[in-house]
Design an enzyme around this catalytic site. Structure first.
Site, short mmCIF file in Angstrom:
data_model
loop_
_atom_site.label_atom_id
_atom_site.label_comp_id
_atom_site.label_asym_id
_atom_site.label_seq_id
_atom_site.Cartn_x
_atom_site.Cartn_y
_atom_site.Cartn_z
N LYS A 83 -4.20 -4.30 2.81
CA LYS A 83 -3.55 -3.68 4.07
C LYS A 83 -4.42 -4.10 5.01
CE LYS A 83 -1.10 0.73 5.09
NZ LYS A 83 -1.42 2.17 4.84
O1 G3P Z 1 -0.05 5.32 5.66
C1 G3P Z 1 0.33 5.07 6.66
C2 G3P Z 1 1.37 6.09 7.47
O2 G3P Z 1 2.21 6.43 6.34
C3 G3P Z 1 0.26 7.14 7.99
O3 G3P Z 1 1.25 8.25 8.46
O4 G3P Z 1 1.50 10.86 8.96
O5 G3P Z 1 -0.56 9.70 9.53
O6 G3P Z 1 1.27 9.20 10.78
P1 G3P Z 1 1.04 9.28 9.42
#
Ligand code: G3P
Length: 217
Positions: A83
């Protein structure tokens, strides 16, 4: 539509993998921090539980540093997906890694233009963050529709991986739009199963069944 789980919690992943519904895992530095484990150990353990792609994020911000970390991380298991953030260095790293045959997930995508660049860089996955766009008053799912339209126009092979999912409606909207993957927090994955009428209906069936005095076996 493939379901990935967005967590580095090995206990949660083990439980979800046992359902047979899990197609992959995404992690990020914040999720690894929450898990309390060492990045390489956590990724190795997750890869032993799940056959599908497991995203491990680089933390260097320069191209050379990202490449070194990526080369280290991809040795952990065949299903490691590297990633990288949506920056110029991230895109350069994506291009090189994809030319080497490594799967790359380009993360922190917030615009259709960024998604277009990731596809041109050969990304296997683009991760648009719908919840974080909703948080600042935008319509996160509109971005998914725009990316799907652009990718379809040019037959890009990059999979649209809907990330930063906040509720079950995001998952359903993503499926209706034809997104390739949703990466879903464990709590929301479990919520997808639930409906009050399912519970009520089952209670009624079991109550009537008890009245028959029968048993199937
Ligand atoms: O892993 C990337 C993404 O899904 C993060 O989500 O909830 O931290 O905005 P969030």
């Amino acid at each position: 539509m493939r379901f990935f789980v967005d967590t580095a919690d090995v206990g949660e992943i083990r439980e979800l993998a046992a359902t047979g519904l899990l197609d992959g895992v995404t992690t990020n530095p914040s999720l690894v921090m929450k898990s309390g484990g060492k990045m390489a150990d956590v990724i190795a353990e997750i890869c032993s539980l799940v056959d599908g792609p497991v995203s491990a994020e680089v933390t260097a911000t320069d191209h050379e540093g990202m490449l070194k970390e990526a080369h280290y991380l991809r040795e952990i298991a065949d299903n490691v997906t590297i990633k990288v953030p949506l920056t110029v260095d991230g895109l350069k790293t994506c291009k090189l890694l994809s030319n080497e045959g490594t799967m790359v997930n380009v993360t922190l995508c917030f615009s259709p233009a960024q998604a277009l660049l990731a596809a041109k860089a050969g990304a296997s996955f683009i991760s648009p963050f719908v919840g974080r766009l909703d948080d600042i008053g935008h319509e996160g799912m509109d971005l998914i529709a725009e990316i799907i339209e652009i990718y379809d126009n040019y037959d890009f092979e990059t999979d649209v991986l809907v990330a930063s999912i906040r509720h079950t409606t995001h998952v359903v909207q993503a499926a209706k739009m034809g997104a390739d993957v949703a990466t879903i927090p464990p709590k929301i994955l479990w919520q997808l199963v639930k409906h009050p009428l399912t519970d009520k209906g089952l209670d009624a069936f079991l109550a009537d069944w008890a009245k028959t005095g029968q048993s199937i076996l």
